[in-house]
Design an enzyme around this catalytic site. Structure first.
Site, mmCIF file in Angstrom:
data_model
loop_
_atom_site.group_PDB
_atom_site.id
_atom_site.type_symbol
_atom_site.label_atom_id
_atom_site.label_comp_id
_atom_site.label_asym_id
_atom_site.label_seq_id
_atom_site.Cartn_x
_atom_site.Cartn_y
_atom_site.Cartn_z
ATOM 1 N N HIS A 116 0.824 -1.213 0.000
ATOM 2 C CA HIS A 116 0.000 0.000 0.000
ATOM 3 C C HIS A 116 0.858 1.263 0.000
ATOM 4 O O HIS A 116 1.596 1.520 0.945
ATOM 5 C CB HIS A 116 -0.871 -0.031 1.260
ATOM 6 C CG HIS A 116 -1.770 1.140 1.427
ATOM 7 N ND1 HIS A 116 -1.754 1.922 2.547
ATOM 8 C CD2 HIS A 116 -2.722 1.671 0.609
ATOM 9 C CE1 HIS A 116 -2.672 2.873 2.437
ATOM 10 N NE2 HIS A 116 -3.267 2.744 1.271
ATOM 11 N N HIS A 132 -0.667 10.844 -2.806
ATOM 12 C CA HIS A 132 -2.011 10.467 -2.330
ATOM 13 C C HIS A 132 -2.960 11.647 -2.145
ATOM 14 O O HIS A 132 -4.045 11.689 -2.712
ATOM 15 C CB HIS A 132 -1.882 9.696 -1.008
ATOM 16 C CG HIS A 132 -3.190 9.275 -0.434
ATOM 17 N ND1 HIS A 132 -3.950 10.094 0.382
ATOM 18 C CD2 HIS A 132 -3.907 8.132 -0.584
ATOM 19 C CE1 HIS A 132 -5.060 9.466 0.716
ATOM 20 N NE2 HIS A 132 -5.062 8.274 0.160
HETATM 21 O O1 G3P Z 1 -6.153 0.243 -2.280
HETATM 22 C C1 G3P Z 1 -7.078 0.866 -1.452
HETATM 23 C C2 G3P Z 1 -6.574 2.050 -0.706
HETATM 24 O O2 G3P Z 1 -5.398 2.543 -1.251
HETATM 25 C C3 G3P Z 1 -7.615 3.100 -0.631
HETATM 26 O O3 G3P Z 1 -7.366 4.073 0.288
HETATM 27 O O4 G3P Z 1 -6.810 6.336 0.971
HETATM 28 O O5 G3P Z 1 -5.047 4.602 0.891
HETATM 29 O O6 G3P Z 1 -5.947 5.549 -1.208
HETATM 30 P P1 G3P Z 1 -6.227 5.194 0.211
HETATM 31 CA CA CA Z 2 -4.597 4.319 -2.700
#
Ligand code: G3P
Ligand code: CA
Length: 236
Positions: free
Chosen positions: A6, A48
């Site tokens: 992630h 992000h």
């Molecule tokens: O892959 C799912 C996740 O990345 C969604 O949440 O806020 O980390 O982009 P976020």
């Molecule tokens: Ca994400």
């Protein structure tokens, strides 16, 4: 079952930087998950938030910076002094560096403010042959992407209510995506088997401890999105 790092291995290094992606590759993750947006001058960058404030030493909206301005920011020091000098990467640089080693789960951010992002990402991906999946929280965005690039696998970051998908949700998903990516706290066996029966694979996000990962593996999810790729057992 896929291990999906992630924002890179963001439990060990600043999210969405080469430092985090290097560790994800070293830990043999199957995919790097990352977030993309367009700069003021139309480049696809990996970050992000819609603002740079949390993860850099700058201030303002990503869409108001040129690539040159964005890449002059420090995207590492907020996380730790040893990461000083990390930059906001270009998606193209990232794909070039890792495309023979690892897959990508690419999240299209900011549907409303990012006009043209779907087209730009699809065009760039067509130059690379690695395994990639494109995802979004926005059904409108991922449907638009799928309509332009039907051969690229897609995912919706879904929000099932009351532990179920409605019929209309399922029908909409089946016309646009191959994967549903669901917050692990909202997942249950019924949701997973319903998705599978409709030909949709299931990812779970974002896992930060081993016990949760083990439980999800028993529930037969198809991928786990985690800040700690080394927490996921490859035997499961
Ligand atoms: O892959 C799912 C996740 O990345 C969604 O949440 O806020 O980390 O982009 P976020
Ligand atoms: Ca994400």
């Amino acid at each position: 079952m896929y291990t999906i790092a992630h924002r890179g291995a963001s439990g060990y290094a600043p999210e969405n930087t080469f430092a985090a992606f290097d560790i994800a590759a070293e830990m043999n993750a199957d995919f790097i998950e990352l977030d993309v947006q367009l700069t003021k001058d139309g480049h696809i960058v990996v970050i992000h938030d819609d603002r740079v404030d949390r993860t850099t030493d700058g201030s303002g909206f990503v869409k108001d910076f040129t690539l040159k301005q964005l890449q002059s920011l420090d995207a590492g020091s907020w996380y730790g002094a040893e990461f000083k000098g990390e930059r906001i990467p270009l998606l193209e640089e990232v794909l070039k560096r890792y495309h023979s080693k690892i897959g990508f789960l690419i999240e299209l951010k900011g549907h409303a403010s990012q006009v043209g992002l779907e087209k730009a990402v699809g065009r760039l991906l067509s130059r690379f042959s690695m395994h990639h999946i494109v995802q979004s929280f926005s059904l409108k965005s991922i449907q638009a992407f799928h309509d332009m690039y039907p051969s690229v696998p897609t995912a919706i970051i879904a929000r099932p209510s009351f532990g179920r998908f409605s019929r209309s949700q399922l029908n909409a998903y089946k016309s646009a995506v191959h994967y549903v990516n669901i917050k692990y706290t909202r997942l249950n066996r019924f949701l997973i088997s319903t998705a599978h029966k409709h030909g949709l694979k299931v990812f779970a996000w974002t896992v930060r401890n081993q016990k949760t990962a083990e439980k999800l593996q028993m529930m037969e999810v198809d991928g786990i999105v985690t800040d700690f790729p080394d927490f996921i057992s490859k035997d499961g």
